[in-house]
Design a protein around this motif. Structure first.
Motif, PDB file in Angstrom:
ATOM      1  N   THR A   1       0.834  -1.199   0.000  1.00  0.00           N
ATOM      2  CA  THR A   1       0.000   0.000   0.000  1.00  0.00           C
ATOM      3  C   THR A   1       0.869   1.249   0.000  1.00  0.00           C
ATOM      4  O   THR A   1       1.818   1.358   0.777  1.00  0.00           O
ATOM      5  N   TYR A   2       0.548   2.176  -0.889  1.00  0.00           N
ATOM      6  CA  TYR A   2       1.209   3.475  -0.954  1.00  0.00           C
ATOM      7  C   TYR A   2       0.199   4.532  -0.501  1.00  0.00           C
ATOM      8  O   TYR A   2      -0.927   4.568  -0.989  1.00  0.00           O
ATOM      9  N   VAL A   3       0.624   5.388   0.425  1.00  0.00           N
ATOM     10  CA  VAL A   3      -0.244   6.429   0.967  1.00  0.00           C
ATOM     11  C   VAL A   3       0.248   7.783   0.480  1.00  0.00           C
ATOM     12  O   VAL A   3       1.431   8.111   0.619  1.00  0.00           O
ATOM     13  N   ARG A   4      -0.659   8.575  -0.073  1.00  0.00           N
ATOM     14  CA  ARG A   4      -0.264   9.899  -0.545  1.00  0.00           C
ATOM     15  C   ARG A   4       0.149  10.775   0.634  1.00  0.00           C
ATOM     16  O   ARG A   4      -0.551  10.869   1.636  1.00  0.00           O
ATOM     17  N   THR A   5       1.311  11.429   0.488  1.00  0.00           N
ATOM     18  CA  THR A   5       1.787  12.312   1.553  1.00  0.00           C
ATOM     19  C   THR A   5       1.966  13.747   1.092  1.00  0.00           C
ATOM     20  O   THR A   5       2.166  14.634   1.912  1.00  0.00           O
ATOM     21  N   GLY A   6       1.920  14.002  -0.229  1.00  0.00           N
ATOM     22  CA  GLY A   6       2.104  15.366  -0.697  1.00  0.00           C
ATOM     23  C   GLY A   6       2.474  15.404  -2.157  1.00  0.00           C
ATOM     24  O   GLY A   6       2.365  14.411  -2.867  1.00  0.00           O
ATOM     25  N   SER A   7       2.931  16.571  -2.606  1.00  0.00           N
ATOM     26  CA  SER A   7       3.320  16.778  -3.993  1.00  0.00           C
ATOM     27  C   SER A   7       4.773  17.212  -4.061  1.00  0.00           C
ATOM     28  O   SER A   7       5.320  17.769  -3.113  1.00  0.00           O
ATOM     29  N   THR A   8       5.399  16.972  -5.210  1.00  0.00           N
ATOM     30  CA  THR A   8       6.777  17.394  -5.418  1.00  0.00           C
ATOM     31  C   THR A   8       6.801  18.732  -6.132  1.00  0.00           C
ATOM     32  O   THR A   8       5.768  19.254  -6.554  1.00  0.00           O
ATOM     33  N   ASN A   9       8.000  19.253  -6.332  1.00  0.00           N
ATOM     34  CA  ASN A   9       8.157  20.510  -7.059  1.00  0.00           C
ATOM     35  C   ASN A   9       8.185  20.306  -8.565  1.00  0.00           C
ATOM     36  O   ASN A   9       8.294  21.263  -9.320  1.00  0.00           O
ATOM     37  N   SER A  10       8.124  19.030  -8.998  1.00  0.00           N
ATOM     38  CA  SER A  10       8.206  18.754 -10.431  1.00  0.00           C
ATOM     39  C   SER A  10       6.951  19.178 -11.169  1.00  0.00           C
ATOM     40  O   SER A  10       6.954  19.324 -12.379  1.00  0.00           O
ATOM     41  N   GLY A  11       5.872  19.371 -10.447  1.00  0.00           N
ATOM     42  CA  GLY A  11       4.623  19.744 -11.087  1.00  0.00           C
ATOM     43  C   GLY A  11       3.466  19.392 -10.185  1.00  0.00           C
ATOM     44  O   GLY A  11       3.589  18.552  -9.301  1.00  0.00           O
ATOM     45  N   PRO A  12       2.341  20.021 -10.393  1.00  0.00           N
ATOM     46  CA  PRO A  12       1.213  19.824  -9.473  1.00  0.00           C
ATOM     47  C   PRO A  12       0.613  18.433  -9.509  1.00  0.00           C
ATOM     48  O   PRO A  12      -0.097  18.048  -8.590  1.00  0.00           O
TER      49      PRO A  12
ATOM     50  N   PHE B   1       3.850   6.675   0.295  1.00  0.00           N
ATOM     51  CA  PHE B   1       4.777   6.008   1.201  1.00  0.00           C
ATOM     52  C   PHE B   1       4.361   4.557   1.357  1.00  0.00           C
ATOM     53  O   PHE B   1       3.238   4.268   1.766  1.00  0.00           O
ATOM     54  N   PRO B   2       5.255   3.619   1.009  1.00  0.00           N
ATOM     55  CA  PRO B   2       4.905   2.208   1.148  1.00  0.00           C
ATOM     56  C   PRO B   2       5.011   1.756   2.594  1.00  0.00           C
ATOM     57  O   PRO B   2       5.974   2.068   3.277  1.00  0.00           O
ATOM     58  N   TYR B   3       4.026   1.019   3.045  1.00  0.00           N
ATOM     59  CA  TYR B   3       4.101   0.488   4.398  1.00  0.00           C
ATOM     60  C   TYR B   3       3.466  -0.890   4.439  1.00  0.00           C
ATOM     61  O   TYR B   3       2.687  -1.259   3.563  1.00  0.00           O
TER      62      TYR B   3
END
Length: 273
Positions: free
Chosen positions: A250-261, A267-269
Motif C-alpha cells: 500500500t502506498y499512501v499519498r503524503t504530498g506533492s513534489t516541485n516537479s509539477g502539481p 509512502f509504502p508500508y
C-alpha cells in the motif's frame, strides 16, 4: 559453468545478427530490429523522439537523460520470438498507463484494475535480456536460466519480482531507470532494481548476498495487489498472482513534489503489522 552455478552463453546478436533466443523454440522470419525497452513504453513516456532513461552503464550515476527512441533498438530477436514476447509489452504498457492515470487523472481510474503480474515480471526480464544482448550489462552474457524463464519456464525458488517496503517516499513520475546488484565474489548480477514510472520493483535472481533469512529486505515477493491510498479514495492494481505471496503493498499519498502539481508521493508500508 560460471561461478555460482549459472550457465552462461555468449550472445553474438549484435555482431552476427543472431536471435539471442536461438535454440529456445523455433526461430523464423529473419532478424527484427527490436526495441529492447518496449516501443509502446518508450512512445508513451517520450516527448516525441526521446524518452527519459537512467542507469545505463555510460550514463552518470543517479541521472535521467533524454535518449532518442531510434538508439534504443537493435537486431537481437528473430521476428517469431519478437512476436511471441509481445504480450509482455502489452501488460507492461497497461501497468504504465494505469500508474500514469492514478497520478494525473485518478477520478477516471476504476477502483480495481487488473494487470497480469506474471507477464509483467517476465517483461522486466525481457528488458534486461535485451540490454545484456546489446552489451550494456553482463558483458553480453545471458544466463541459460533467464532464457528458459523468458520462453515460459518456471522461476527458481526466491527468484522473481519483489516490491520493497518502508524505504521512504517514492515519486510517481515519467521515465525508466535501472540499478544492478552484483555478487561481490562471482560478479554475477543477482538483482536489478527497476524504477518504472515511479514504481520501484526488485527483480531478483536468488537473494543478493545469499542471505535468504533476510529476503524480506528486498520486499514482498509477487504481491497480490498494489493499493494507492489518497483518502478517501483508494485505487487498487490487482496483479493476479495465483501462486504469489497473497500479500498487498500500500502506498499512501503524503504530498506533492516541485516537479509539477500532478506528481504525487506515496509512502509504502506494511499494513499487516
Amino acid at each position: 559453468m560460471m561461478p555460482g552455478g549459472l550457465e552462461h552463453e555468449r550472445n553474438y546478436s549484435m555482431a552476427s545478427g543472431k536471435c539471442y533466443l536461438e535454440g529456445y523454440g523455433s526461430c523464423a522470419g529473419g532478424i527484427s530490429r527490436e526495441h529492447y525497452i518496449s516501443r509502446n513504453i518508450l512512445e508513451f513516456g517520450s516527448t516525441g523522439k526521446a524518452v527519459k532513461i537512467g542507469g545505463l552503464p555510460w550514463q552518470p550515476p543517479s541521472t535521467m537523460q533524454a535518449i532518442g527512441l531510434s538508439s534504443l533498438a537493435a537486431p537481437i530477436l528473430c521476428q517469431h520470438h519478437n512476436k511471441s514476447l509481445k504480450p509482455m509489452d502489452t501488460q507492461a504498457g497497461r501497468l504504465m498507463r494505469v500508474l500514469n492515470s492514478i497520478d494525473k487523472v485518478p477520478a477516471k481510474v476504476s477502483a480495481i484494475t487488473y494487470v497480469h503480474g506474471p507477464t509483467f515480471e517476465r517483461w522486466m526480464l525481457k528488458v534486461f535480456c535485451g540490454l545484456a544482448a546489446c552489451g550494456h550489462f553482463n558483458n553480453g552474457f545471458i544466463p541459460r536460466e533467464w532464457k528458459e524463464i523468458l520462453v515460459g519456464g518456471a522461476w527458481p525458488a526466491f527468484w522473481g519480482a519483489y516490491f520493497p517496503l518502508g524505504f521512504g517516499p517514492v515519486t510517481v513520475s515519467d521515465g525508466l531507470s535501472f540499478e544492478t546488484k552484483v555478487h561481490p565474489e562471482t560478479r554475477e548480477i543477482k538483482a536489478v532494481k527497476f524504477y518504472f514510472f515511479g514504481l520501484h520493483v526488485n527483480l531478483c535472481f536468488g537473494i543478493p548476498g545469499g542471505d535468504y533469512s533476510g529476503q524480506m529486505r528486498w520486499g514482498i515477493r509477487q504481491p497480490r495487489r498494489i493499493n494507492f491510498l489518497n483518502e478517501p479514495q483508494c485505487k487498487t492494481i490487482d496483479l493476479m498472482w495465483a501462486g504469489g505471496s497473497g500479500e498487498e503493498v500500500t502506498y499512501v499519498r503524503t504530498g506533492s513534489t516541485n516537479s509539477g502539481p500532478d506528481y504525487l508521493k506515496y509512502f509504502p508500508y506494511d499494513d499487516s503489522a
